[in-house]
Design a protein around this motif. Structure first.
Motif, PDB file in Angstrom:
ATOM      1  N   GLN A 379       0.860  -1.185   0.000  1.00 36.43           N
ATOM      2  CA  GLN A 379       0.000   0.000   0.000  1.00 36.43           C
ATOM      3  C   GLN A 379       0.898   1.237   0.000  1.00 36.43           C
ATOM      4  O   GLN A 379       1.069   1.896   1.029  1.00 36.43           O
ATOM      5  CB  GLN A 379      -0.908   0.009   1.240  1.00 36.43           C
ATOM      6  N   PRO A 380       1.479   1.563  -1.166  1.00 34.74           N
ATOM      7  CA  PRO A 380       2.498   2.628  -1.171  1.00 34.74           C
ATOM      8  C   PRO A 380       1.981   4.000  -0.779  1.00 34.74           C
ATOM      9  O   PRO A 380       2.776   4.847  -0.349  1.00 34.74           O
ATOM     10  CB  PRO A 380       2.992   2.622  -2.617  1.00 34.74           C
ATOM     11  N   PHE A 381       0.666   4.228  -0.902  1.00 29.29           N
ATOM     12  CA  PHE A 381       0.151   5.551  -0.588  1.00 29.29           C
ATOM     13  C   PHE A 381      -0.682   5.565   0.690  1.00 29.29           C
ATOM     14  O   PHE A 381      -1.447   6.497   0.935  1.00 29.29           O
ATOM     15  CB  PHE A 381      -0.656   6.094  -1.778  1.00 29.29           C
ATOM     16  N   HIS A 382      -0.520   4.538   1.502  1.00 29.58           N
ATOM     17  CA  HIS A 382      -1.079   4.580   2.843  1.00 29.58           C
ATOM     18  C   HIS A 382      -0.360   5.688   3.616  1.00 29.58           C
ATOM     19  O   HIS A 382       0.846   5.915   3.410  1.00 29.58           O
ATOM     20  CB  HIS A 382      -0.880   3.230   3.538  1.00 29.58           C
ATOM     21  N   PRO A 383      -1.048   6.420   4.473  1.00 25.23           N
ATOM     22  CA  PRO A 383      -0.403   7.535   5.184  1.00 25.23           C
ATOM     23  C   PRO A 383       0.908   7.164   5.864  1.00 25.23           C
ATOM     24  O   PRO A 383       1.872   7.939   5.813  1.00 25.23           O
ATOM     25  CB  PRO A 383      -1.472   7.953   6.198  1.00 25.23           C
ATOM     26  N   ASP A 384       0.968   5.974   6.479  1.00 22.09           N
ATOM     27  CA  ASP A 384       2.201   5.573   7.160  1.00 22.09           C
ATOM     28  C   ASP A 384       3.347   5.390   6.169  1.00 22.09           C
ATOM     29  O   ASP A 384       4.489   5.772   6.443  1.00 22.09           O
ATOM     30  CB  ASP A 384       1.979   4.277   7.943  1.00 22.09           C
TER      31      ASP A 384
END
Length: 433
Positions: A379-384
Motif C-alpha cells: 500500500q504505497p500511498f497509505h499515510p504511514d
C-alpha cells in the motif's frame, strides 16, 4: 485564487438575484402556483446552462485560477443540475397547464408538443437525458474517449434549441428594456467567451505558429511521443505541467480531440506530448507522418509551479500520468529539494524512466520507483508509507497525476496526514473539450 473566488461568487450571487427579480416582476403572471414553479425552474435551467457554457469556454481566469480538476467537479455538478431542471421544468409547466384547463396531463403534453417552441424545448430535454445517460460511469466505460466526446457535441444542439425556446417563450425576459438588455447581455457574454476562447483564439494561434509533427518516437509497445515544432513557440506562454487539446487534421477526423500533457518542459522551440494507446486516436499516433499538420488548443491547466506555496516539492506519478510530472521535474524553477514517487505495476511499464533518472540526478532529486500489485502488503500511498518515504511531507507542495483510483488514494492519504489543501495539486483529466 482569492480574487478569482470572489469574482465567481459575485457573478453567481448577482445573477441569481437578477433571476428572482425577473421571476417576481415577469409578465404575464403564471396561471397557478404549479405553473409559477415551472416558470421559476425554467429560469434556473437557463442560468445553469449559461454557467455550464462558461465552464467549458476555457476562460483564462477560471482555467489558470482553479485548474482542470476543480473545473471538472463543477462541470459534473452543474451538469446534474441541468439534467434535473430539464426534467422538472417541463413537468411542472405541463401539470400547471393541465390543472388550469382541467385536462389530463398526457393530453396537455401532446397539445404542447404540437407547438414548435415547446417541441424544441422537449427535444433539448431528450438530448440532455441522452448525454447524461451516456456519461454515467457504467456507460462511460463502454465508450471510447472519441465516442464520448462526439456525444457531448450534442450539447451545442441543446444550446441552440434552448436559446430559440427562450427567445420565443421567455416572457420574463421581455418585461421591459432593462430585462432584455440584462438577459441577452448575459448570453452575449457567455457565447462570446465560448467563441473567443474555443474558436477565435485557437484559430489565430494555430495560424501564427503553424505547428507540424517533427518526430514520432515509440517509448514502449503502447506508448509514443510526438515532437511538435512551429514558429514563435515562446509566445504560446506554455508552462511545464500544462496540457493542450490536440487534433491532427488529415490523420484524424476534426471532432477527434484528446487532452495530452506536455511531457517535456516547453523551451520555445518545440513541444512534446506522450500518449498511451487507449483509443482510436491515441493508437494511431504511432503512424503520424513527419511534417503533418497539428492543431493545438491551449495551453490549459493550473498544474504548474506558479501555484506552489513551498520551496520543497513532492511529485507523485502513476502510469502515463508521469508526463506532466516529468515536465515539472525539468522546470528550472523547481529547485533541488524534490522527491519523485513513480507508481507502476512493473518496471517495463515505467515509460520515460530513463529521462526521470537523468533529470533527478542532475537536480539532486530523490526518485522512488514503486512497483507491484496493490494489496495488503503493498500500500504505497497509505499515510504511514507516505510519511516513511517523505518524513517532511507536510512542508512540501505535492503534485499528483495518474489514474483516478491512484489519485484518490493519494489525496485521501494527504488529508489524513493533514497536508494543507493549498499545497496539494492534482490532475485527473476527467474533462475534455
Amino acid at each position: 485564487m482569492i480574487l478569482a473566488r470572489a469574482a465567481v461568487a459575485v457573478f453567481l450571487v448577482v445573477n441569481l438575484v437578477a433571476v428572482h427579480v425577473l421571476f417576481l416582476f415577469g409578465r404575464p403572471p403564471a396561471y397557478n402556483l404549479i405553473g409559477a414553479a415551472g416558470r421559476l425552474l425554467g429560469l434556473y435551467l437557463a442560468f445553469a446552462l449559461a454557467v455550464q457554457v462558461l465552464l467549458i469556454s476555457r476562460l483564462p481566469l477560471l482555467d489558470r485560477s482553479f485548474g482542470m480538476d476543480r473545473l471538472t467537479r463543477w462541470h459534473r455538478r452543474t451538469g446534474l443540475t441541468v439534467f434535473w431542471l430539464a426534467l422538472l421544468h417541463p413537468a411542472w409547466v405541463i401539470v400547471g397547464f393541465a390543472r388550469a384547463g382541467r385536462d389530463p396531463v398526457p393530453a396537455t403534453a401532446l397539445t404542447l408538443a404540437k407547438q414548435w417552441p415547446a417541441l424544441l424545448g422537449m427535444i433539448a430535454v431528450a438530448l440532455i437525458v441522452l448525454v447524461v445517460a451516456l456519461s454515467i460511469r457504467a456507460a462511460r466505460r463502454r465508450l471510447s474517449y472519441e465516442a464520448w466526446h462526439a456525444v457531448h457535441l450534442l450539447l451545442y444542439a441543446v444550446l441552440v434549441l434552448g436559446l430559440i425556446h427562450q427567445y420565443v417563450e421567455g416572457t420574463a425576459f421581455t418585461t421591459n428594456l432593462a430585462t432584455k438588455v440584462y438577459w441577452w447581455g448575459l448570453w452575449a457574454f457567455v457565447l462570446g467567451a465560448l467563441l473567443a476562447n474555443r474558436v477565435i483564439v485557437p484559430l489565430v494561434r494555430n495560424s501564427r505558429h503553424r505547428l507540424r509533427v517533427a518526430a514520432v518516437v515509440p517509448e514502449s509497445d503502447d506508448v509514443v511521443s510526438v515532437h511538435v515544432t512551429g514558429r514563435d513557440l515562446e509566445r504560446l506562454g506554455a508552462r511545464a505541467g500544462q496540457f493542450f487539446l490536440w487534433r491532427f487534421p488529415g490523420h484524424n477526423r476534426w471532432w477527434q480531440v484528446n487532452p495530452f500533457s506536455l511531457s517535456a518542459a516547453p523551451n520555445g522551440r518545440s513541444l512534446r506530448l506522450t500518449a498511451k494507446a487507449v483509443g482510436g486516436t491515441t493508437a494511431g499516433l504511432r503512424d503520424l507522418p513527419v511534417g503533418s499538420r497539428v492543431f493545438a488548443e491551449g495551453p490549459y491547466g493550473a498544474f504548474t509551479l506558479d501555484r506552489r506555496a513551498r520551496t520543497a516539492t513532492l511529485l507523485i506519478a502513476g502510469g502515463i500520468g508521469v508526463t506532466p510530472i516529468r515536465s515539472l521535474l525539468e522546470d528550472p524553477r523547481i529547485g533541488d529539494d524534490v522527491i519523485v514517487l513513480y507508481r507502476v505495476r512493473g518496471g517495463s511499464d515505467a515509460v520515460l524512466l530513463g529521462e526521470l533518472r537523468n533529470l533527478a540526478a542532475a537536480r539532486g532529486a530523490r526518485l522512488h520507483l514503486l512497483t507491484g500489485r496493490t494489496g495488503p502488503g503493498n500500500q504505497p500511498f497509505h499515510p504511514d508509507r507516505l510519511r516513511a518515504m517523505v518524513p517532511d511531507i507536510t512542508d512540501r507542495d505535492v503534485y499528483v497525476c495518474g489514474p483516478a483510483a491512484l489519485t484518490e488514494a493519494v489525496l485521501a492519504g494527504l488529508r489524513r496526514l493533514k497536508v494543507p489543501s493549498r499545497q496539494v495539486h492534482a490532475e485527473l483529466f476527467r474533462l475534455a473539450g
